[in-house]
Design a protein around this motif. Structure first.
Motif, PDB file in Angstrom:
ATOM      1  N   ALA A   1      11.022 -30.405 -46.632  1.00  0.00           N
ATOM      2  CA  ALA A   1       9.952 -31.058 -47.204  1.00  0.00           C
ATOM      3  C   ALA A   1       9.712 -32.613 -46.859  1.00  0.00           C
ATOM      4  O   ALA A   1       8.609 -33.163 -47.138  1.00  0.00           O
ATOM      5  CB  ALA A   1      10.113 -30.698 -48.636  1.00  0.00           C
TER       6      ALA A   1
ATOM      7  N   ASP B   1       5.507 -15.442 -49.119  1.00  0.00           N
ATOM      8  CA  ASP B   1       5.724 -16.980 -49.771  1.00  0.00           C
ATOM      9  C   ASP B   1       5.225 -17.796 -48.643  1.00  0.00           C
ATOM     10  O   ASP B   1       5.996 -18.739 -48.324  1.00  0.00           O
ATOM     11  CB  ASP B   1       7.142 -17.184 -50.139  1.00  0.00           C
TER      12      ASP B   1
ATOM     13  N   ALA C   1       3.947 -29.993 -50.913  1.00  0.00           N
ATOM     14  CA  ALA C   1       4.250 -28.984 -52.286  1.00  0.00           C
ATOM     15  C   ALA C   1       4.913 -27.810 -51.955  1.00  0.00           C
ATOM     16  O   ALA C   1       5.846 -27.517 -52.697  1.00  0.00           O
ATOM     17  CB  ALA C   1       2.845 -29.203 -53.102  1.00  0.00           C
ATOM     18  N   HIS C   2       4.539 -27.263 -51.085  1.00  0.00           N
ATOM     19  CA  HIS C   2       5.050 -25.745 -50.997  1.00  0.00           C
ATOM     20  C   HIS C   2       6.260 -25.843 -50.539  1.00  0.00           C
ATOM     21  O   HIS C   2       7.409 -25.203 -50.918  1.00  0.00           O
ATOM     22  CB  HIS C   2       4.082 -25.028 -50.125  1.00  0.00           C
TER      23      HIS C   2
ATOM     24  N   GLN D   1       8.220 -28.176 -50.863  1.00  0.00           N
ATOM     25  CA  GLN D   1       9.302 -28.909 -51.806  1.00  0.00           C
ATOM     26  C   GLN D   1       9.806 -27.704 -52.895  1.00  0.00           C
ATOM     27  O   GLN D   1      10.752 -27.590 -53.340  1.00  0.00           O
ATOM     28  CB  GLN D   1       8.533 -29.988 -52.753  1.00  0.00           C
ATOM     29  N   ALA D   2       8.460 -26.800 -52.989  1.00  0.00           N
ATOM     30  CA  ALA D   2       9.042 -25.730 -54.249  1.00  0.00           C
ATOM     31  C   ALA D   2       9.848 -24.685 -53.505  1.00  0.00           C
ATOM     32  O   ALA D   2      10.755 -24.119 -54.310  1.00  0.00           O
ATOM     33  CB  ALA D   2       7.636 -24.936 -54.511  1.00  0.00           C
ATOM     34  N   LEU D   3       9.928 -24.618 -52.392  1.00  0.00           N
ATOM     35  CA  LEU D   3      10.948 -23.629 -51.543  1.00  0.00           C
ATOM     36  C   LEU D   3      12.336 -24.256 -51.609  1.00  0.00           C
ATOM     37  O   LEU D   3      13.290 -23.825 -52.013  1.00  0.00           O
ATOM     38  CB  LEU D   3      10.546 -23.579 -50.053  1.00  0.00           C
ATOM     39  N   GLU D   4      12.383 -25.551 -51.342  1.00  0.00           N
ATOM     40  CA  GLU D   4      13.799 -26.229 -51.625  1.00  0.00           C
ATOM     41  C   GLU D   4      14.316 -26.177 -52.930  1.00  0.00           C
ATOM     42  O   GLU D   4      15.463 -26.025 -53.093  1.00  0.00           O
ATOM     43  CB  GLU D   4      13.488 -27.664 -51.099  1.00  0.00           C
ATOM     44  N   ALA D   5      13.158 -26.322 -53.782  1.00  0.00           N
ATOM     45  CA  ALA D   5      13.765 -26.333 -55.383  1.00  0.00           C
ATOM     46  C   ALA D   5      14.225 -24.984 -55.594  1.00  0.00           C
ATOM     47  O   ALA D   5      14.977 -24.899 -56.716  1.00  0.00           O
ATOM     48  CB  ALA D   5      12.385 -26.839 -56.195  1.00  0.00           C
ATOM     49  N   SER D   6      13.801 -23.968 -55.262  1.00  0.00           N
ATOM     50  CA  SER D   6      14.285 -22.633 -55.366  1.00  0.00           C
ATOM     51  C   SER D   6      15.540 -22.293 -54.514  1.00  0.00           C
ATOM     52  O   SER D   6      16.008 -21.033 -54.597  1.00  0.00           O
ATOM     53  CB  SER D   6      13.273 -21.510 -55.157  1.00  0.00           C
TER      54      SER D   6
END
Length: 265
Positions: free
Chosen positions: A103, A124, A136-137, A139-144
């Motif tokens: 990200a 996804d 943002a997407h 980052q969301a993948l990394e956060a999960s």
């Protein structure tokens, strides 16, 4: 033949088993996670429509390793482990679609495709012209806990389509032109639709380089190629786990698969 908990889309299953029987192979469909299955009773277990592994990848790989300990697993467990995470694209040493794996440091492209490295069927996955949305997407993948793949959207996907070359026991069987997965107006249901295609020489050359980079037995392989803006072919994905094989699109394709299994057995 192994399949998952939703085999309703697998319209090739009966065709495959019929071709096996015509070749003298007694095959049957068994769920990969069936607790009653005795895999040691089979000469081989062929992994096919295990599309439910995405949510249980570690469980699926543990099953693959255990099954390989009691029978011939095709494709092999080591191949399945590598191929179910698209970071394998970094290791093949062949031209691929340009990919950013984080990200951070988002490239400047006119349009983005962002997806996790463990994914199938555009799950996804987003396509956007907005760099902030793409970031943002990712980052969301990394956060999960997932690794993102950030790629430029290539217009050639719509202009020429993807070319999928099918190989059985590393021998070319047939090729198709596939619909663009993220093209406007396409639904996911459209993506098992295709038309026969004769691959160009440079596409065959690249496909064979891709396969040469993979060790181990390969009962089946689908090499998905796209042309870059400069006209050169590049690898989009190498499908070695549960690819749709487009067996109805070429005469003798199911028989080719049966012959390959006979050779390996």
């Amino acid at each position: 033949m192994t399949f998952g908990d939703d085999d309703s889309r697998d319209d090739e299953r009966d065709l495959v088993i019929a071709a096996w029987r015509a070749a003298g192979i007694d095959g049957q469909a068994v769920r990969w996670d069936d607790p009653e299955a005795d895999w040691s009773a089979f000469d081989a277990a062929v992994v096919r429509s295990v599309w439910d592994y995405l949510d249980r990848r570690e469980e699926f790989l543990a099953w693959a390793r255990a099954t390989a300990g009691v029978t011939r697993l095709l494709n092999p467990a080591a191949v399945l482990e590598t191929n179910t995470d698209k970071t394998y694209l970094r290791e093949l040493g062949v031209p691929t679609v340009p990919t950013h794996w984080s990200a951070d440091g988002m490239p400047q492209w006119s349009e983005y495709v962002v997806k996790p490295t463990v994914s199938a069927g555009a799950r996804d996955t987003i396509r956007t012209t907005d760099r902030a949305v793409a970031q943002a997407h990712a980052q969301a993948l990394e956060a999960s806990g997932r690794t993102p793949m950030v790629q430029p959207y290539l217009d050639m996907v719509e202009a020429e389509g993807e070319t999928s070359l099918l190989y059985f026991n590393r021998t070319f069987s047939h090729a198709v032109r596939r619909n663009a997965m993220l093209a406007g107006g396409q639904s996911l249901a459209d993506n098992s639709r295709a038309e026969p295609r004769t691959p160009a020489d440079d596409q065959v050359e690249l496909a064979e380089k891709v396969l040469a980079a993979v060790q181990g037995e390969l009962l089946y392989a689908r090499v998905d190629l796209i042309r870059l803006p400069d006209g050169s072919p590049a690898l989009m994905e190498l499908e070695l786990t549960e690819p749709y094989l487009f067996l109805r699109y070429a005469e003798g394709a199911a028989a080719n698969l049966a012959r390959a299994l006979t050779e390996l057995l």
